[in-house]
Design a protein around this motif. Structure first.
Motif, PDB file in Angstrom:
ATOM      1  N   GLY A   1       0.969  -1.209   0.032  1.00 34.16           N
ATOM      2  CA  GLY A   1      -0.014   0.079  -0.134  1.00 34.16           C
ATOM      3  C   GLY A   1       0.822   1.190  -0.074  1.00 34.16           C
ATOM      4  N   LEU A   2       0.165   2.517   0.462  1.00 31.68           N
ATOM      5  CA  LEU A   2       0.688   3.651   0.336  1.00 31.68           C
ATOM      6  C   LEU A   2       0.932   3.969   1.639  1.00 31.68           C
ATOM      7  CD1 LEU A   2       1.732   6.392  -1.195  1.00 31.68           C
ATOM      8  CD2 LEU A   2      -0.648   7.231  -0.709  1.00 31.68           C
ATOM      9  N   VAL A   3       2.274   4.386   2.112  1.00 33.03           N
ATOM     10  CA  VAL A   3       2.917   4.834   3.347  1.00 33.03           C
ATOM     11  C   VAL A   3       3.777   5.994   3.376  1.00 33.03           C
ATOM     12  CG1 VAL A   3       4.632   3.296   3.470  1.00 33.03           C
ATOM     13  CG2 VAL A   3       3.704   4.008   5.589  1.00 33.03           C
ATOM     14  N   GLN A   4       3.700   6.912   4.413  1.00 28.32           N
ATOM     15  CA  GLN A   4       4.638   8.124   4.637  1.00 28.32           C
ATOM     16  C   GLN A   4       6.003   7.449   4.982  1.00 28.32           C
ATOM     17  OE1 GLN A   4       3.063  11.021   6.847  1.00 28.32           O
ATOM     18  NE2 GLN A   4       1.294  11.401   5.800  1.00 28.32           N
ATOM     19  N   PRO A   5       7.082   8.157   4.561  1.00 31.08           N
ATOM     20  CA  PRO A   5       8.388   7.998   5.036  1.00 31.08           C
ATOM     21  C   PRO A   5       8.319   7.783   6.741  1.00 31.08           C
ATOM     22  CG  PRO A   5       8.630   9.645   3.466  1.00 31.08           C
ATOM     23  CD  PRO A   5       7.022   9.384   3.938  1.00 31.08           C
ATOM     24  N   GLY A   6       8.929   6.743   6.950  1.00 27.56           N
ATOM     25  CA  GLY A   6       9.187   6.428   8.506  1.00 27.56           C
ATOM     26  C   GLY A   6       8.132   5.513   9.025  1.00 27.56           C
ATOM     27  N   GLY A   7       7.133   5.244   8.291  1.00 29.32           N
ATOM     28  CA  GLY A   7       5.819   4.388   8.611  1.00 29.32           C
ATOM     29  C   GLY A   7       6.293   3.099   8.447  1.00 29.32           C
ATOM     30  N   SER A   8       5.310   2.113   8.584  1.00 27.78           N
ATOM     31  CA  SER A   8       5.499   0.600   8.683  1.00 27.78           C
ATOM     32  C   SER A   8       4.444  -0.062   7.766  1.00 27.78           C
ATOM     33  CB  SER A   8       5.485   0.040  10.084  1.00 27.78           C
ATOM     34  OG  SER A   8       6.604   0.351  10.745  1.00 27.78           O
ATOM     35  N   LEU A   9       4.814  -1.349   7.439  1.00 29.39           N
ATOM     36  CA  LEU A   9       3.868  -2.243   6.658  1.00 29.39           C
ATOM     37  C   LEU A   9       4.287  -3.627   6.848  1.00 29.39           C
ATOM     38  CD1 LEU A   9       3.622  -0.694   2.878  1.00 29.39           C
ATOM     39  CD2 LEU A   9       1.645  -0.835   4.637  1.00 29.39           C
ATOM     40  N   ARG A  10       3.511  -4.583   6.929  1.00 26.86           N
ATOM     41  CA  ARG A  10       3.638  -5.915   6.927  1.00 26.86           C
ATOM     42  C   ARG A  10       3.082  -6.532   5.711  1.00 26.86           C
ATOM     43  NH1 ARG A  10       1.634 -10.442  11.446  1.00 26.86           N
ATOM     44  NH2 ARG A  10      -0.277 -10.234  10.265  1.00 26.86           N
ATOM     45  N   LEU A  11       3.812  -7.469   5.224  1.00 31.56           N
ATOM     46  CA  LEU A  11       3.547  -8.254   3.856  1.00 31.56           C
ATOM     47  C   LEU A  11       3.479  -9.408   4.301  1.00 31.56           C
ATOM     48  CD1 LEU A  11       6.035  -6.682   1.251  1.00 31.56           C
ATOM     49  CD2 LEU A  11       3.790  -5.701   1.780  1.00 31.56           C
ATOM     50  N   SER A  12       2.347  -9.953   3.535  1.00 30.64           N
ATOM     51  CA  SER A  12       2.270 -11.869   3.902  1.00 30.64           C
ATOM     52  C   SER A  12       2.466 -12.377   2.500  1.00 30.64           C
ATOM     53  CB  SER A  12       0.847 -11.845   4.320  1.00 30.64           C
ATOM     54  OG  SER A  12       0.624 -11.098   5.567  1.00 30.64           O
ATOM     55  N   CYS A  13       2.996 -13.647   2.739  1.00 34.32           N
ATOM     56  CA  CYS A  13       3.177 -14.611   1.298  1.00 34.32           C
ATOM     57  C   CYS A  13       2.510 -15.992   2.029  1.00 34.32           C
ATOM     58  CB  CYS A  13       4.479 -14.624   1.082  1.00 34.32           C
ATOM     59  SG  CYS A  13       4.902 -15.881  -0.244  1.00 34.32           S
ATOM     60  N   GLU A  14       1.242 -16.174   1.444  1.00 36.36           N
ATOM     61  CA  GLU A  14       0.589 -17.505   1.724  1.00 36.36           C
ATOM     62  C   GLU A  14       0.453 -18.390   0.605  1.00 36.36           C
ATOM     63  OE1 GLU A  14      -3.824 -18.759   3.463  1.00 36.36           O
ATOM     64  OE2 GLU A  14      -3.407 -16.572   2.998  1.00 36.36           O
ATOM     65  N   ALA A  15       0.945 -19.530   0.836  1.00 39.38           N
ATOM     66  CA  ALA A  15       0.792 -20.726   0.066  1.00 39.38           C
ATOM     67  C   ALA A  15      -0.636 -21.125   0.011  1.00 39.38           C
ATOM     68  CB  ALA A  15       1.737 -21.743   0.116  1.00 39.38           C
ATOM     69  N   SER A  16      -1.049 -21.648  -1.383  1.00 36.98           N
ATOM     70  CA  SER A  16      -2.337 -22.289  -1.702  1.00 36.98           C
ATOM     71  C   SER A  16      -1.885 -23.548  -2.439  1.00 36.98           C
ATOM     72  CB  SER A  16      -3.175 -21.292  -2.230  1.00 36.98           C
ATOM     73  OG  SER A  16      -3.669 -20.141  -1.604  1.00 36.98           O
ATOM     74  N   GLY A  17      -2.572 -24.541  -1.935  1.00 35.73           N
ATOM     75  CA  GLY A  17      -2.573 -25.970  -2.880  1.00 35.73           C
ATOM     76  C   GLY A  17      -1.095 -26.714  -2.290  1.00 35.73           C
ATOM     77  N   PHE A  18      -0.401 -26.242  -1.279  1.00 34.56           N
ATOM     78  CA  PHE A  18       0.945 -26.884  -0.909  1.00 34.56           C
ATOM     79  C   PHE A  18       1.245 -26.375   0.498  1.00 34.56           C
ATOM     80  CE2 PHE A  18       4.490 -23.909  -1.683  1.00 34.56           C
ATOM     81  CZ  PHE A  18       3.681 -23.231  -2.438  1.00 34.56           C
ATOM     82  N   SER A  19       1.782 -26.833   1.346  1.00 33.48           N
ATOM     83  CA  SER A  19       2.612 -26.408   2.598  1.00 33.48           C
ATOM     84  C   SER A  19       4.017 -25.837   2.526  1.00 33.48           C
ATOM     85  CB  SER A  19       2.455 -27.727   3.539  1.00 33.48           C
ATOM     86  OG  SER A  19       1.005 -27.866   3.906  1.00 33.48           O
ATOM     87  N   LEU A  20       4.181 -24.853   3.030  1.00 31.83           N
ATOM     88  CA  LEU A  20       5.563 -24.332   2.964  1.00 31.83           C
ATOM     89  C   LEU A  20       6.646 -24.716   3.809  1.00 31.83           C
ATOM     90  CD1 LEU A  20       4.900 -20.326   2.830  1.00 31.83           C
ATOM     91  CD2 LEU A  20       5.917 -21.844   0.976  1.00 31.83           C
ATOM     92  N   ASP A  21       6.307 -25.845   4.678  1.00 33.33           N
ATOM     93  CA  ASP A  21       7.230 -26.275   5.672  1.00 33.33           C
ATOM     94  C   ASP A  21       8.571 -26.938   4.955  1.00 33.33           C
ATOM     95  OD1 ASP A  21       5.597 -29.491   6.745  1.00 33.33           O
ATOM     96  OD2 ASP A  21       6.092 -28.641   4.705  1.00 33.33           O
ATOM     97  N   ILE A  22       8.680 -27.268   4.006  1.00 31.69           N
ATOM     98  CA  ILE A  22       9.947 -27.672   3.343  1.00 31.69           C
ATOM     99  C   ILE A  22      10.492 -26.649   2.311  1.00 31.69           C
ATOM    100  CG2 ILE A  22       9.010 -30.432   3.712  1.00 31.69           C
ATOM    101  CD1 ILE A  22       8.779 -30.106   0.454  1.00 31.69           C
ATOM    102  N   TYR A  23       9.990 -25.652   2.236  1.00 34.67           N
ATOM    103  CA  TYR A  23      10.395 -24.618   1.183  1.00 34.67           C
ATOM    104  C   TYR A  23      11.043 -23.446   2.053  1.00 34.67           C
ATOM    105  CZ  TYR A  23       7.568 -26.592  -2.072  1.00 34.67           C
ATOM    106  OH  TYR A  23       6.773 -27.273  -3.138  1.00 34.67           O
ATOM    107  N   THR A  24      12.451 -23.033   1.181  1.00 33.85           N
ATOM    108  CA  THR A  24      12.855 -21.799   1.724  1.00 33.85           C
ATOM    109  C   THR A  24      12.070 -20.875   1.119  1.00 33.85           C
ATOM    110  OG1 THR A  24      14.598 -21.716   0.109  1.00 33.85           O
ATOM    111  CG2 THR A  24      15.213 -22.739   2.014  1.00 33.85           C
ATOM    112  N   VAL A  25      12.150 -19.598   1.675  1.00 32.47           N
ATOM    113  CA  VAL A  25      11.497 -18.348   0.919  1.00 32.47           C
ATOM    114  C   VAL A  25      12.343 -16.994   1.128  1.00 32.47           C
ATOM    115  CG1 VAL A  25       9.392 -17.086   1.359  1.00 32.47           C
ATOM    116  CG2 VAL A  25       9.274 -19.535   1.822  1.00 32.47           C
ATOM    117  N   ALA A  26      12.239 -16.391  -0.037  1.00 30.36           N
ATOM    118  CA  ALA A  26      12.820 -15.070  -0.180  1.00 30.36           C
ATOM    119  C   ALA A  26      11.886 -13.912  -0.604  1.00 30.36           C
ATOM    120  CB  ALA A  26      14.069 -15.281  -0.976  1.00 30.36           C
ATOM    121  N   TRP A  27      12.040 -12.753  -0.213  1.00 29.44           N
ATOM    122  CA  TRP A  27      11.585 -11.654  -0.811  1.00 29.44           C
ATOM    123  C   TRP A  27      12.015 -11.044  -1.711  1.00 29.44           C
ATOM    124  CZ3 TRP A  27       6.339 -10.269  -0.275  1.00 29.44           C
ATOM    125  CH2 TRP A  27       5.774 -10.940   0.745  1.00 29.44           C
TER     126      TRP A  27
END
Length: 118
Positions: free
Chosen positions: A10-36
């Motif tokens: 989204g849109l945020v002012q300098p100094g602000g905060s956001l939390r991004l989410s990455c959700e898996a559908s159709g499989f489980s993430l437990d054996i996967y490394t993840v990178a942003w």
């Protein structure tokens, strides 16, 4: 159908905060490394952060160290990127990538826009 879905941008002012989410559908993430990753218009894609499949190991780009935190909840098949003290240069589309070795598999999300502006 197996896929990753990013959300939380989204849109945020300098100094602000956001939390991004990455959700898996159709499989489980437990054996996967993840990178942003992130990519701004006219610029190359750059790695932002990494987390091992167990969450034991994390890495960050120098540009975000001390400001961003990556975490995961394997029970929810979700990885998070908490972004604090945001700067205009953080403006980009942020992508989530999940990778496994056995079997070799790789997934990319569709991206979520982060805009930091006053």
């Amino acid at each position: 159908q197996s896929q990753l879905v990013e959300s939380g941008g989204g849109l945020v002012q300098p100094g602000g905060s956001l939390r991004l989410s990455c959700e898996a559908s159709g499989f489980s993430l437990d054996i996967y490394t993840v990178a942003w990753f992130r990519q701004a218009p006219g610029k190359e894609r750059e790695g932002v952060s990494y987390i091992s499949n167990t969450g034991q190991t994390t890495n960050y780009a120098d540009s975000v160290k001390g400001r961003f935190t990556i975490s995961r909840d394997n029970a929810k098949s979700t990885v998070y990127l908490q972004m604090n003290s945001l700067r205009p240069e953080d403006t980009a589309v942020y992508y989530c990538n999940a990778e496994s070795i056995k079997p070799p598999m790789n997934y990319w999300g569709q991206g979520t826009q982060v805009t930091v502006s006053s």
